[in-house]
Design a protein around this motif. Structure first.
Motif, PDB file in Angstrom:
ATOM      1  N   THR A 166     -13.614 -10.417   1.311  1.00 44.03           N
ATOM      2  CA  THR A 166     -12.310  -9.571   1.656  1.00 44.03           C
ATOM      3  C   THR A 166     -11.156  -9.774   0.598  1.00 44.03           C
ATOM      4  N   THR A 167     -11.588 -10.148  -0.708  1.00 41.68           N
ATOM      5  CA  THR A 167     -10.574 -10.304  -1.680  1.00 41.68           C
ATOM      6  C   THR A 167     -10.144  -9.046  -1.968  1.00 41.68           C
ATOM      7  N   GLU A 168     -10.869  -7.841  -1.951  1.00 35.63           N
ATOM      8  CA  GLU A 168     -10.283  -6.599  -2.341  1.00 35.63           C
ATOM      9  C   GLU A 168     -10.682  -5.758  -1.050  1.00 35.63           C
ATOM     10  N   LEU A 169     -10.850  -6.248  -0.024  1.00 36.82           N
ATOM     11  CA  LEU A 169     -11.380  -5.188   0.969  1.00 36.82           C
ATOM     12  C   LEU A 169     -10.334  -5.417   2.216  1.00 36.82           C
ATOM     13  N   SER A 170     -10.009  -4.195   2.675  1.00 43.03           N
ATOM     14  CA  SER A 170      -8.799  -4.017   3.680  1.00 43.03           C
ATOM     15  C   SER A 170      -9.450  -4.838   4.918  1.00 43.03           C
ATOM     16  N   ILE A 171      -8.664  -5.139   5.921  1.00 45.56           N
ATOM     17  CA  ILE A 171      -9.174  -5.565   7.321  1.00 45.56           C
ATOM     18  C   ILE A 171      -9.859  -4.551   7.866  1.00 45.56           C
ATOM     19  N   ASP A 172      -9.331  -3.346   7.789  1.00 42.67           N
ATOM     20  CA  ASP A 172     -10.053  -2.143   8.580  1.00 42.67           C
ATOM     21  C   ASP A 172     -11.444  -2.068   8.019  1.00 42.67           C
ATOM     22  N   ALA A 173     -11.678  -1.910   6.626  1.00 44.75           N
ATOM     23  CA  ALA A 173     -12.972  -1.802   5.940  1.00 44.75           C
ATOM     24  C   ALA A 173     -13.705  -2.969   6.155  1.00 44.75           C
ATOM     25  N   ALA A 174     -13.215  -4.312   6.235  1.00 48.47           N
ATOM     26  CA  ALA A 174     -14.135  -5.156   6.802  1.00 48.47           C
ATOM     27  C   ALA A 174     -14.580  -5.177   8.072  1.00 48.47           C
ATOM     28  N   VAL A 175     -13.907  -4.796   9.124  1.00 46.94           N
ATOM     29  CA  VAL A 175     -14.193  -4.772  10.397  1.00 46.94           C
ATOM     30  C   VAL A 175     -15.207  -3.667  10.477  1.00 46.94           C
ATOM     31  N   ASP A 176     -14.917  -2.479   9.807  1.00 47.88           N
ATOM     32  CA  ASP A 176     -16.002  -1.351   9.941  1.00 47.88           C
ATOM     33  C   ASP A 176     -17.345  -1.957   9.405  1.00 47.88           C
ATOM     34  N   LYS A 177     -17.685  -2.487   8.403  1.00 47.79           N
ATOM     35  CA  LYS A 177     -18.856  -3.428   7.959  1.00 47.79           C
ATOM     36  C   LYS A 177     -19.286  -4.023   8.765  1.00 47.79           C
ATOM     37  N   ALA A 178     -18.693  -4.906   9.657  1.00 47.00           N
ATOM     38  CA  ALA A 178     -19.208  -5.673  10.717  1.00 47.00           C
ATOM     39  C   ALA A 178     -19.431  -4.743  11.804  1.00 47.00           C
ATOM     40  N   VAL A 179     -18.592  -4.223  12.174  1.00 44.89           N
ATOM     41  CA  VAL A 179     -19.233  -3.132  13.382  1.00 44.89           C
ATOM     42  C   VAL A 179     -20.419  -2.278  13.076  1.00 44.89           C
ATOM     43  N   ASN A 180     -20.679  -1.931  11.841  1.00 44.57           N
ATOM     44  CA  ASN A 180     -21.900  -1.100  11.509  1.00 44.57           C
ATOM     45  C   ASN A 180     -23.067  -2.108  11.519  1.00 44.57           C
ATOM     46  N   ALA A 181     -22.882  -3.503  11.013  1.00 46.06           N
ATOM     47  CA  ALA A 181     -24.089  -4.438  11.192  1.00 46.06           C
ATOM     48  C   ALA A 181     -24.356  -4.568  12.767  1.00 46.06           C
TER      49      ALA A 181
END
Length: 219
Positions: free
Chosen positions: A194-209
């Motif tokens: 998450t160094t350069e990843l927004s929290i929304d983008a990180a959550v989206d990746k986790a949701v998709n997984a």
């Protein structure tokens, strides 16, 4: 994953365990809470167990006794996020007797009906090695220190960024080097930097997984 048949004949997830690990201030807690809300999962911040134990130790209680006698009130104490409690939590977490005292509670929580998400340091490697989905959330030291510094200053603590950075690195080193359940990424964990990843983008990746795992379980 445990799948049951609903009244209408459709498959329903009865047990689904998500294990999220990573160092402090990487974003794992925020991601865990978002996933719990999104999928209706129970959530456990396992770090609170060690913080609550550390808090009681700071007040003079023996570590193992403190771990075995935790109550719900201990987990909602207002000073669990202080730097002093965080350091003591890291120290007691390296004690095998303390970890053993808290393992059963965590494993039981992971098997809650409807599914659960647990975040900590050793969830995917020790507590729930058979978790349906494992994530390892990380970020650079500088970014994590800046995040934690903002949190502490907002809470009224007078600390410099340099002090917070040194504290994080000290905890990281101790958590990674301890003999009892060191902090490492599980081999099958999905890495989220998450160094350069927004929290929304990180959550989206986790949701998709999670969605992918659920789809696999329904087939």
């Amino acid at each position: 994953m445990k799948v049951e048949t609903a009244a209408d004949g459709s498959p329903r997830i009865a047990i689904f365990t998500v294990a999220i690990d990573g160092p402090a201030a990487a974003g794992k807690g925020t991601i865990s809470r978002a996933l719990a809300e999104r999928f209706g999962l129970s959530h456990l911040d396992t770090g609170l167990l060690y913080r609550a134990t550390g808090r009681r130790v700071l007040r003079g209680e023996p570590p193992e006794q403190a771990a075995r006698s935790l109550s719900s009130d201990d987990l909602t104490a207002g000073d669990l996020r202080t730097p002093q409690v965080a350091q003591e939590a890291s120290r007691v977490a390296a004690m095998p007797t303390v970890r053993e005292a808290l393992v059963a509670f965590q494993r039981s929580f992971a098997q809650r009906a409807g599914g659960a998400v647990l975040d900590g340091r050793d969830i995917g490697t020790v507590i729930c090695p058979e978790a349906d989905l494992k994530l390892f959330v990380t970020a650079s030291d500088a970014v994590r220190a800046a995040r934690r510094h903002r949190e502490l200053v907002a809470a009224g603590h007078d600390l410099t960024l340099e002090q917070v950075l040194a504290d994080l690195r000290d905890r990281d080193a101790r958590d990674a080097a301890r003999d009892a359940a060191p902090m490492v990424a599980a081999r099958d964990a999905l890495l989220l930097d998450t160094t350069e990843l927004s929290i929304d983008a990180a959550v989206d990746k986790a949701v998709n997984a999670i969605k992918q795992k659920l789809e696999q379980g329904r087939k």
